[in-house]
Design a protein around this motif. Structure first.
Motif, PDB file in Angstrom:
ATOM      1  N   HIS A  70     -76.624  41.411-124.806  1.00 25.30           N
ATOM      2  CA  HIS A  70     -77.007  40.029-124.526  1.00 25.30           C
ATOM      3  C   HIS A  70     -78.452  40.011-124.058  1.00 25.30           C
ATOM      4  O   HIS A  70     -78.932  40.977-123.482  1.00 25.30           O
ATOM      5  CB  HIS A  70     -76.065  39.430-123.475  1.00 25.30           C
ATOM      6  N   HIS A  71     -79.132  38.887-124.359  1.00 16.72           N
ATOM      7  CA  HIS A  71     -80.561  38.802-124.017  1.00 16.72           C
ATOM      8  C   HIS A  71     -80.857  37.528-123.240  1.00 16.72           C
ATOM      9  O   HIS A  71     -80.036  36.612-123.178  1.00 16.72           O
ATOM     10  CB  HIS A  71     -81.411  38.885-125.294  1.00 16.72           C
ATOM     11  N   ASP A  72     -82.061  37.474-122.701  1.00 12.92           N
ATOM     12  CA  ASP A  72     -82.510  36.293-121.952  1.00 12.92           C
ATOM     13  C   ASP A  72     -83.112  35.270-122.918  1.00 12.92           C
ATOM     14  O   ASP A  72     -83.119  35.482-124.137  1.00 12.92           O
ATOM     15  CB  ASP A  72     -83.512  36.716-120.869  1.00 12.92           C
ATOM     16  N   CYS A  73     -83.653  34.181-122.372  1.00 14.08           N
ATOM     17  CA  CYS A  73     -84.212  33.111-123.226  1.00 14.08           C
ATOM     18  C   CYS A  73     -85.385  33.601-124.070  1.00 14.08           C
ATOM     19  O   CYS A  73     -85.583  33.136-125.188  1.00 14.08           O
ATOM     20  CB  CYS A  73     -84.694  31.941-122.360  1.00 14.08           C
ATOM     21  N   LYS A  74     -86.163  34.536-123.530  1.00 17.78           N
ATOM     22  CA  LYS A  74     -87.378  34.995-124.237  1.00 17.78           C
ATOM     23  C   LYS A  74     -87.127  36.196-125.141  1.00 17.78           C
ATOM     24  O   LYS A  74     -88.053  36.709-125.763  1.00 17.78           O
ATOM     25  CB  LYS A  74     -88.441  35.399-123.206  1.00 17.78           C
ATOM     26  N   MET A  95     -70.358  30.184-111.391  1.00 16.87           N
ATOM     27  CA  MET A  95     -71.255  29.592-110.408  1.00 16.87           C
ATOM     28  C   MET A  95     -72.718  29.934-110.742  1.00 16.87           C
ATOM     29  O   MET A  95     -73.589  29.072-110.760  1.00 16.87           O
ATOM     30  CB  MET A  95     -70.835  30.160-109.045  1.00 16.87           C
ATOM     31  N   LEU A  96     -72.959  31.196-111.083  1.00 15.39           N
ATOM     32  CA  LEU A  96     -74.324  31.628-111.423  1.00 15.39           C
ATOM     33  C   LEU A  96     -74.806  30.945-112.703  1.00 15.39           C
ATOM     34  O   LEU A  96     -75.945  30.499-112.800  1.00 15.39           O
ATOM     35  CB  LEU A  96     -74.359  33.156-111.606  1.00 15.39           C
ATOM     36  N   LYS A  97     -73.896  30.843-113.678  1.00 13.45           N
ATOM     37  CA  LYS A  97     -74.257  30.236-114.972  1.00 13.45           C
ATOM     38  C   LYS A  97     -74.635  28.762-114.792  1.00 13.45           C
ATOM     39  O   LYS A  97     -75.657  28.313-115.321  1.00 13.45           O
ATOM     40  CB  LYS A  97     -73.069  30.377-115.929  1.00 13.45           C
ATOM     41  N   GLU A  98     -73.835  28.029-114.006  1.00 14.05           N
ATOM     42  CA  GLU A  98     -74.135  26.603-113.766  1.00 14.05           C
ATOM     43  C   GLU A  98     -75.519  26.436-113.149  1.00 14.05           C
ATOM     44  O   GLU A  98     -76.297  25.569-113.558  1.00 14.05           O
ATOM     45  CB  GLU A  98     -73.084  25.993-112.840  1.00 14.05           C
ATOM     46  N   GLY A 120     -82.669  25.476-116.453  1.00 15.58           N
ATOM     47  CA  GLY A 120     -83.227  25.401-117.804  1.00 15.58           C
ATOM     48  C   GLY A 120     -82.887  26.555-118.730  1.00 15.58           C
ATOM     49  O   GLY A 120     -83.350  26.587-119.873  1.00 15.58           O
ATOM     50  N   HIS A 121     -82.089  27.518-118.255  1.00 13.39           N
ATOM     51  CA  HIS A 121     -81.733  28.646-119.124  1.00 13.39           C
ATOM     52  C   HIS A 121     -80.743  28.201-120.194  1.00 13.39           C
ATOM     53  O   HIS A 121     -79.841  27.411-119.938  1.00 13.39           O
ATOM     54  CB  HIS A 121     -81.123  29.790-118.295  1.00 13.39           C
ATOM     55  N   LYS A 122     -80.923  28.735-121.406  1.00 14.49           N
ATOM     56  CA  LYS A 122     -80.057  28.396-122.549  1.00 14.49           C
ATOM     57  C   LYS A 122     -79.114  29.557-122.840  1.00 14.49           C
ATOM     58  O   LYS A 122     -79.567  30.662-123.147  1.00 14.49           O
ATOM     59  CB  LYS A 122     -80.913  28.136-123.793  1.00 14.49           C
ATOM     60  N   PHE A 123     -77.816  29.282-122.757  1.00 13.74           N
ATOM     61  CA  PHE A 123     -76.800  30.302-123.017  1.00 13.74           C
ATOM     62  C   PHE A 123     -76.291  30.188-124.448  1.00 13.74           C
ATOM     63  O   PHE A 123     -76.110  29.082-124.958  1.00 13.74           O
ATOM     64  CB  PHE A 123     -75.632  30.149-122.033  1.00 13.74           C
TER      65      PHE A 123
END
Ligand code: GLU
Length: 196
Positions: free
Chosen positions: A88-92, A108-111, A117-120
């Motif tokens: 899995h990777h981050d937004c960039k 909780m962390l995901k919310e 502004g992070h996109k999952f």
């Protein structure tokens, strides 16, 4: 339980990763994937089902990079799909990781990260780690990992790489195995001695 393999050194990482994953596969798995850094590119492939399906994806492709991580998954959170397979990777698409275990407080962390502004793109508990590390990343991967894991509850064996902090694999563990193989100018990481 899943399997993790990573390699950094002078050899091509991919054959070593695939061979290691095959040796770890005896425990059962539902999908697999890897990322290898080639110059400024992160070459990532994933496949549902057998490891041979992943191997088919890379047959006839020249992937020679000397740093990479791979994973065979046994899904706990999120269905058996390519999007949910690791890494899995981050937004960039800078930070990439593979994970063995369960992040108990991922919701909780995901919310909180989505609000920032992070996109999952997956349904996994694991993806939260790549975005959390992105949030703390200021050029030094291990520092960002240490800060992130202070907020995490759960079990993990982790292998993490960042394009913007090249030449290293950062590992971390809590109640899941990770071992480090030390060679001459090369290192391997794995969740099972069978891979090394
Ligand atoms: N919890 C993670 C997932 O479902 C990792 C599972 C595993 O250890 O393979 O993707």
């Amino acid at each position: 339980m899943c399997g993790i393999v990573g390699y950094v050194g002078k050899q091509s990482a991919l054959p070593i990763i695939i061979d290691g994953l095959r040796r770890e596969s005896y425990r059962g798995y539902d999908s697999s994937g890897f990322v290898v850094f080639e110059g400024s590119d992160a070459v990532c492939k994933k496949a549902v089902g057998k490891l041979e399906n992943l191997e088919k994806e890379v047959k006839d492709k020249e992937i020679k990079g000397g740093l990479g991580i791979g994973h065979v998954r046994w899904a706990t959170h999120g269905g058996v799909t390519e999007a949910n397979a690791h890494p899995h990777h981050d937004c960039k698409k800078n930070i990439w990781l593979v994970h063995n275990g369960i992040i108990e407080n991922y919701r909780m962390l995901k919310e909180a990260l989505i609000k920032e502004g992070h996109k999952f793109i997956s349904e996994t508990d694991t993806e939260v780690l790549s975005h959390l590390i992105e949030k703390f990343f200021q050029g030094n991967l291990e520092q960002a990992v240490v800060k992130s894991l202070k907020l995490v509850k759960g079990t993990y064996g982790l292998a993490i790489v960042a394009k913007d902090d090249p030449g290293k694999i950062v590992v971390a563990r809590n109640s899941s195995p990770i071992l480090i193989g030390v060679g001459e100018g090369e290192y391997m990481v794995a969740s099972d001695a069978a891979a090394v």
